[in-house]
Enzyme design. Structure first.
Site, PDB file in Angstrom:
ATOM      1  N   CYS A  63       0.881  -1.179   0.000  1.00  0.00           N
ATOM      2  CA  CYS A  63       0.000   0.000   0.000  1.00  0.00           C
ATOM      3  C   CYS A  63       0.917   1.227   0.000  1.00  0.00           C
ATOM      4  O   CYS A  63       2.036   1.151  -0.505  1.00  0.00           O
ATOM      5  CB  CYS A  63      -0.963  -0.026   1.188  1.00  0.00           C
ATOM      6  SG  CYS A  63      -0.161   0.068   2.800  1.00  0.00           S
ATOM      7  N   GLN A  64       0.491   2.334   0.566  1.00  0.00           N
ATOM      8  CA  GLN A  64       1.317   3.539   0.578  1.00  0.00           C
ATOM      9  C   GLN A  64       2.470   3.437   1.575  1.00  0.00           C
ATOM     10  O   GLN A  64       3.597   3.767   1.267  1.00  0.00           O
ATOM     11  CB  GLN A  64       0.458   4.770   0.895  1.00  0.00           C
ATOM     12  CG  GLN A  64       1.166   6.094   0.656  1.00  0.00           C
ATOM     13  CD  GLN A  64       1.366   6.396  -0.811  1.00  0.00           C
ATOM     14  OE1 GLN A  64       0.518   6.076  -1.640  1.00  0.00           O
ATOM     15  NE2 GLN A  64       2.480   6.995  -1.155  1.00  0.00           N
TER      16      GLN A  64
END
Length: 99
Positions: A63-64
């Protein structure tokens, strides 16, 4: 406990080929830049789409920064899938992100 690896380990695995990388960020985040070879499967849709994944494969999940991917790993592992969380997320990717 969710297995995790560093971004440098992921980069090596991607260069060697043959892994399945899922990006669980939302579609707009993914479109704005993602790790090459990553397939977008947003966390917000995972409960409805996980059955499309092949339970015989191991999925590396990003993800981020690593929080949402850890959630996705825990969810999928609870259903019998094999997962690996990527520490640091796309923020830690050393190269250019694809658009």
């Amino acid at each position: 406990m969710v297995k995790s690896i560093s971004m440098s380990e992921l980069k090596t695995l991607l260069e060697e080929g043959g892994i399945h990388l899922l990006d669980v960020r939302e579609r707009t985040e993914y479109t704005n830049g993602h790790i090459p070879q990553a397939e977008n499967v947003p966390l917000s849709e995972l409960a409805d789409t996980y059955h499309q994944l092949d339970a015989s494969k191991t999925y590396h999940i990003v993800c981020q920064m690593g929080g949402r991917s850890a959630q996705a790993c825990a969810f999928l592992e609870g259903l019998g899938y094999r997962t690996v969380n990527i520490q640091g997320g796309t923020d830690a990717w050393p190269g250019l992100l694809e658009q």
